[in-house]
Design a protein around this motif. Structure first.
Motif, PDB file in Angstrom:
ATOM      1  N   TYR A 322       0.561  19.476 -12.313  1.00  0.00           N
ATOM      2  CA  TYR A 322       1.829  19.527 -11.586  1.00  0.00           C
ATOM      3  C   TYR A 322       1.663  19.286 -10.091  1.00  0.00           C
ATOM      4  N   GLU A 323       0.543  19.734  -9.535  1.00  0.00           N
ATOM      5  CA  GLU A 323       0.324  19.570  -8.099  1.00  0.00           C
ATOM      6  C   GLU A 323       0.393  18.101  -7.690  1.00  0.00           C
ATOM      7  N   THR A 324      -0.083  17.222  -8.571  1.00  0.00           N
ATOM      8  CA  THR A 324      -0.028  15.784  -8.287  1.00  0.00           C
ATOM      9  C   THR A 324       1.414  15.323  -8.098  1.00  0.00           C
ATOM     10  N   PHE A 325       2.304  15.713  -8.988  1.00  0.00           N
ATOM     11  CA  PHE A 325       3.683  15.244  -8.940  1.00  0.00           C
ATOM     12  C   PHE A 325       4.468  15.893  -7.788  1.00  0.00           C
ATOM     13  N   PHE A 326       4.228  17.167  -7.551  1.00  0.00           N
ATOM     14  CA  PHE A 326       4.947  17.862  -6.484  1.00  0.00           C
ATOM     15  C   PHE A 326       4.528  17.389  -5.098  1.00  0.00           C
ATOM     16  N   SER A 402      12.182  19.636  -4.570  1.00  0.00           N
ATOM     17  CA  SER A 402      11.134  20.088  -3.650  1.00  0.00           C
ATOM     18  C   SER A 402      10.824  19.027  -2.601  1.00  0.00           C
ATOM     19  N   SER A 403      10.779  17.765  -3.040  1.00  0.00           N
ATOM     20  CA  SER A 403      10.502  16.672  -2.113  1.00  0.00           C
ATOM     21  C   SER A 403      11.604  16.541  -1.068  1.00  0.00           C
ATOM     22  N   LEU A 404      12.857  16.649  -1.496  1.00  0.00           N
ATOM     23  CA  LEU A 404      13.979  16.544  -0.565  1.00  0.00           C
ATOM     24  C   LEU A 404      13.992  17.698   0.433  1.00  0.00           C
ATOM     25  N   ILE A 405      13.717  18.912  -0.036  1.00  0.00           N
ATOM     26  CA  ILE A 405      13.706  20.075   0.845  1.00  0.00           C
ATOM     27  C   ILE A 405      12.592  19.951   1.885  1.00  0.00           C
ATOM     28  N   LYS A 406      11.435  19.503   1.448  1.00  0.00           N
ATOM     29  CA  LYS A 406      10.304  19.318   2.368  1.00  0.00           C
ATOM     30  C   LYS A 406      10.638  18.258   3.418  1.00  0.00           C
ATOM     31  N   GLU A 407      11.160  17.120   2.983  1.00  0.00           N
ATOM     32  CA  GLU A 407      11.385  15.992   3.887  1.00  0.00           C
ATOM     33  C   GLU A 407      12.541  16.231   4.861  1.00  0.00           C
ATOM     34  N   PHE A 408      13.630  16.827   4.375  1.00  0.00           N
ATOM     35  CA  PHE A 408      14.824  16.920   5.219  1.00  0.00           C
ATOM     36  C   PHE A 408      15.002  18.266   5.922  1.00  0.00           C
ATOM     37  N   PHE A 409      14.342  19.294   5.420  1.00  0.00           N
ATOM     38  CA  PHE A 409      14.510  20.619   6.031  1.00  0.00           C
ATOM     39  C   PHE A 409      13.189  21.219   6.520  1.00  0.00           C
ATOM     40  N   GLY A 410      12.074  20.707   6.062  1.00  0.00           N
ATOM     41  CA  GLY A 410      10.785  21.226   6.499  1.00  0.00           C
ATOM     42  C   GLY A 410      10.522  22.659   6.070  1.00  0.00           C
ATOM     43  N   ILE A 411      11.158  23.075   4.970  1.00  0.00           N
ATOM     44  CA  ILE A 411      11.038  24.453   4.476  1.00  0.00           C
ATOM     45  C   ILE A 411       9.915  24.534   3.442  1.00  0.00           C
ATOM     46  N   ASN A 412       9.151  25.615   3.488  1.00  0.00           N
ATOM     47  CA  ASN A 412       8.126  25.823   2.466  1.00  0.00           C
ATOM     48  C   ASN A 412       8.782  26.038   1.104  1.00  0.00           C
ATOM     49  N   VAL A 413       8.271  25.328   0.100  1.00  0.00           N
ATOM     50  CA  VAL A 413       8.864  25.377  -1.228  1.00  0.00           C
ATOM     51  C   VAL A 413       7.753  25.393  -2.274  1.00  0.00           C
ATOM     52  N   VAL A 414       8.001  26.067  -3.382  1.00  0.00           N
ATOM     53  CA  VAL A 414       7.036  26.103  -4.488  1.00  0.00           C
ATOM     54  C   VAL A 414       7.739  25.775  -5.797  1.00  0.00           C
ATOM     55  N   GLY A 415       6.992  25.202  -6.730  1.00  0.00           N
ATOM     56  CA  GLY A 415       7.480  25.062  -8.088  1.00  0.00           C
ATOM     57  C   GLY A 415       7.249  26.372  -8.817  1.00  0.00           C
ATOM     58  N   VAL A 416       8.220  26.789  -9.619  1.00  0.00           N
ATOM     59  CA  VAL A 416       8.130  28.053 -10.343  1.00  0.00           C
ATOM     60  C   VAL A 416       8.133  27.729 -11.836  1.00  0.00           C
ATOM     61  N   LYS A 465       8.114  37.170 -15.509  1.00  0.00           N
ATOM     62  CA  LYS A 465       7.180  36.755 -14.472  1.00  0.00           C
ATOM     63  C   LYS A 465       6.751  35.313 -14.725  1.00  0.00           C
ATOM     64  N   PRO A 466       6.831  34.450 -13.705  1.00  0.00           N
ATOM     65  CA  PRO A 466       6.420  33.051 -13.898  1.00  0.00           C
ATOM     66  C   PRO A 466       4.953  32.931 -14.286  1.00  0.00           C
ATOM     67  N   VAL A 467       4.652  31.869 -14.996  1.00  0.00           N
ATOM     68  CA  VAL A 467       3.281  31.599 -15.423  1.00  0.00           C
ATOM     69  C   VAL A 467       2.446  31.049 -14.274  1.00  0.00           C
ATOM     70  N   GLU A 468       3.089  30.264 -13.401  1.00  0.00           N
ATOM     71  CA  GLU A 468       2.348  29.545 -12.362  1.00  0.00           C
ATOM     72  C   GLU A 468       3.281  29.189 -11.211  1.00  0.00           C
ATOM     73  N   TYR A 469       2.698  29.102 -10.002  1.00  0.00           N
ATOM     74  CA  TYR A 469       3.423  28.594  -8.833  1.00  0.00           C
ATOM     75  C   TYR A 469       2.699  27.329  -8.352  1.00  0.00           C
ATOM     76  N   ILE A 470       3.458  26.298  -8.095  1.00  0.00           N
ATOM     77  CA  ILE A 470       2.885  25.045  -7.599  1.00  0.00           C
ATOM     78  C   ILE A 470       3.267  24.890  -6.136  1.00  0.00           C
ATOM     79  N   VAL A 471       2.282  24.910  -5.284  1.00  0.00           N
ATOM     80  CA  VAL A 471       2.521  24.846  -3.839  1.00  0.00           C
ATOM     81  C   VAL A 471       2.758  23.411  -3.409  1.00  0.00           C
ATOM     82  N   VAL A 472       3.824  23.193  -2.660  1.00  0.00           N
ATOM     83  CA  VAL A 472       4.101  21.863  -2.068  1.00  0.00           C
ATOM     84  C   VAL A 472       3.510  21.874  -0.667  1.00  0.00           C
ATOM     85  N   LYS A 473       2.566  20.976  -0.453  1.00  0.00           N
ATOM     86  CA  LYS A 473       1.872  20.937   0.841  1.00  0.00           C
ATOM     87  C   LYS A 473       2.800  20.420   1.930  1.00  0.00           C
ATOM     88  N   GLN A 474       2.700  21.056   3.101  1.00  0.00           N
ATOM     89  CA  GLN A 474       3.454  20.588   4.256  1.00  0.00           C
ATOM     90  C   GLN A 474       2.612  19.606   5.061  1.00  0.00           C
TER      91      GLN A 474
END
Length: 475
Positions: A322-326, A402-416, A465-474
Motif C-alpha cells: 500500500y505504501e507504494t500507491f499512497f 490522501s493525495s489531494l489532501i497532501k497536495e492542496f492542504f499539506g496536512i498529514n494523512v494516513v491510510g486506515v 482497531k485498524p489492522v494497519e496504518y499507511i503513512v503518506v510521506k510529506q
C-alpha cells in the motif's frame, strides 16, 4: 611387400602418436584459454561452474492475501449531516505545470538504424542485440541448457546493449518496474522463444545488478525477482530466507515447484523496488476527462487532462504494498487542472468546509465497485488511475483522497486499513471519530462512505482497531 608396408605404417603411426597427442593437448589448452579470455566479466567463469553444480527443487510459498476478509459489495450511504465550518479560510494556490501543453515531453535520445525497434509507452525505442548474444539457446531443456545459454551469452558482445539500457532508463527516469518492462520487451523482440526470452532477461538483469534467478518448472524457464516488500497474488519462493517472485505470473495462478539454484550472481544484489515516487518521463499522449457530482442539490464539474501513456504503464503494475500507491504523485498537468477547478469552489471557505468539499468529491464522482467485479482480480489503483476509471472501491478512493489532501492542504494523512475496508485519517484539531497513530490523534475521513463528513466512520468500524496504518510521506 604387404607385411613390409604394414610394418612401416604401424611404425610411422607409433612414431607420430606422441606428436599428435602433444598437438591435441595444445589445441585443448588453447580452446580453454580462449574460452576463459572470452569472458569479459571475471564473475562469469566462477558462476558458470556454479550453475553446473547441484540444483534442487523449491516449493512455492503460501500467498499473502491483500485483505483478510472480502470487501463489501455495496456500502450504504450515511444520512446527510450539516457540519459547522471551522478553521482558517483556505485560498487554494494554482499548481503550475511547465509542460501543460500539447507538446510531447522530453524524449530520450534514440540512435537510428538499430536491429530491434518497438513502441514503449509512446516512445519509439531502438536497440542492437549482437548476433553472438542471439545465439544463446536453451538446449537441452534442463539444467545443462541453462548453463549453455549462460556460457554463450557471457562470451557474446553484450556490453553495448547493457549501456544502452542504462542510458535509456536514466533518460526516461524509469523505476525498477519500468526497467523490468523495458528489458522484458527487448528480450521478447530478440527471440520468439519464451524460454530464451526469460533467460535473456535473467542474463541482462543480473548484469544490471539485480538479484534475479532462473529456474525450470514443467520443462520451461521461470524468472524470479528478489523483493523485500510483499508482492501480492504473485508466486513466491524462498532462497536463503529471501523472497523471490515470479512477477510474470502475477494474478495468473501458481508456477508450481521450481528446480533452481541458491547462490546469487556475484554482486547482483538489487531488489525489485516497486516504489514510484517519481513518475517516468513518457511521451505525452494528452487526453481529457470531466468528472461530475452533486452536493446539496448543486452540480459540479471537475475537468482535467492526463497522459494516457502513463495510465497504460500503471495498468501493468503488480499488486505492490500500500505504501507504494499512497506515495505515488499525480501528474503535474493533472494537478494543475484540478487546482484550477477546485480553487473556484474552495477558495475563501473555512478549512473544514474546504476539506469536506474534496471528501464529497471523491465520495460522489465515482461509482463504487469491487476490483474483482471490475478487473477480475484485486487491484489497488494509483491516484491517477482512480481519476481515470469511472469505478473504484475503498482503497482506490483512500489513495486519491490522501493525495489531494497532501497536495492542496499539506496536512498529514494516513491510510486506515481494516480487515475488509480502507479509510483515511487526517492530523487536524477537529471533533469526531479518530484513531491514534504514534500517540497522535488523527480524525477519520472515509472517502467511500457517501455523505459522511470529517470525523464520521462507518458504524461497523467505530469500535474496531485498524489492522494497519499507511503513512503518506510529506515532501
Amino acid at each position: 611387400m604387404f607385411n613390409l608396408c604394414g610394418r612401416f605404417s604401424l611404425w610411422l603411426l607409433l612414431a607420430l602418436t606422441p606428436l599428435y597427442a602433444q598437438q591435441s593437448f595444445k589445441d585443448f589448452k588453447k580452446v580453454q584459454v580462449e574460452s576463459f579470455k572470452s569472458y569479459k566479466d571475471e564473475r562469469d567463469s566462477a558462476f558458470e561452474k556454479y550453475l553446473k553444480g547441484e540444483w534442487k527443487a523449491f516449493s512455492e510459498q503460501e500467498p499473502t492475501p491483500l485483505y483478510e476478509e472480502p470487501k463489501p459489495l455495496e456500502i450504504t450511504p450515511a444520512a446527510p449531516q450539516a457540519q459547522n465550518p471551522v478553521g482558517p479560510k483556505i485560498y487554494l494556490q494554482i499548481k503550475e505545470d511547465a509542460n501543460n501543453s500539447d507538446v510531447a515531453e522530453v524524449k530520450p535520445q534514440i540512435i537510428k538504424q538499430k536491429a530491434l525497434s518497438f513502441d514503449f509507452f509512446g516512445t519509439k525505442m531502438a536497440f542492437d542485440v549482437s548476433e553472438s548474444l542471439k545465439k544463446s539457446n536453451f538446449y537441452p531443456q534442463n539444467q545443462s541448457g541453462i548453463t549453455n545459454f549462460f556460457t554463450t551469452a557471457a562470451s557474446s558482445e553484450y556490453e553495448t546493449l547493457i549501456s544502452d539500457i542504462q542510458t535509456t532508463a536514466q533518460e526516461m527516469e524509469l523505476n525498477d518496474w519500468g526497467l523490468y518492462l523495458l528489458v522484458t520487451k527487448i528480450s521478447q523482440m530478440a527471440t520468439s522463444n519464451p524460454d530464451n526470452a526469460n533467460l535473456l532477461s535473467w542474463f541482462l538483469l543480473n548484469k544490471l545488478g539485480y538479484a534475479v534467478k532462473i529456474g525450470i518448472a514443467n520443462g520451461h524457464t521461470v524468472l524470479m525477482h528478489y523483493a523485500q516488500k510483499t508482492i501480492y497474488a504473485t508466486p513466491r519462493y524462498s532462497f536463503a530466507n529471501k523472497n523471490y517472485y515470479v512477477v510474470a505470473n502475477y494474478a495468473k495462478g501458481s508456477a508450481g515447484r521450481v528446480f533452481s539454484y541458491e547462490q546469487e550472481y556475484p554482486n547482483a544484489t538489487k531488489e525489485l523496488d516497486l516504489s514510484l515516487e517519481k513518475l517516468p518521463n513518457f511521451v505525452l499522449k494528452r487526453q481529457q476527462k470531466l468528472l461530475q457530482f452533486s452536493l446539496q442539490g448543486k452540480s459540479y464539474s471537475i475537468p482535467f487532462a492526463y497522459n494516457k501513456n502513463l495510465i497504460d504503464f500503471m495498468a501493468t503494475y503488480p499488486q505492490a504494498d500500500y505504501e507504494t500507491f499512497f506515495n505515488t504523485p499525480l501528474e503535474k498537468s493533472t494537478l494543475s487542472d484540478l487546482s484550477i477547478a477546485f480553487k473556484e469552489h474552495i477558495s475563501g471557505k473555512k478549512a473544514s468546509e474546504a476539506i469536506n468539499f474534496m471528501l464529497h468529491f471523491v465520495q460522489n464522482a465515482f461509482v463504487y465497485q469491487q476490483d474483482n467485479e471490475q478487473f477480475s482480480r484485486e487491484k489497488v489503483m494509483f491516484a491517477q488511475e482512480t481519476l481515470y476509471y469511472d469505478k473504484s472501491d475503498c482503497e482506490d478512493r483512500a489513495v486519491l483522497f490522501s493525495s489531494l489532501i497532501k497536495e492542496f492542504f499539506g496536512i498529514n494523512v494516513v491510510g486506515v486499513k481494516y480487515k475488509d475496508h480502507m479509510a483515511t485519517a487526517l492530523y487536524i484539531p477537529l471533533e469526531g471519530d479518530s484513531v491514534s497513530v504514534k500517540s497522535k490523534r488523527f480524525v477519520v475521513a472515509d472517502p467511500t462512505y457517501v455523505n459522511a463528513t470529517l470525523g464520521m466512520s462507518m458504524p461497523k468500524y467505530r469500535a474496531i482497531k485498524p489492522v494497519e496504518y499507511i503513512v503518506v510521506k510529506q515532501d
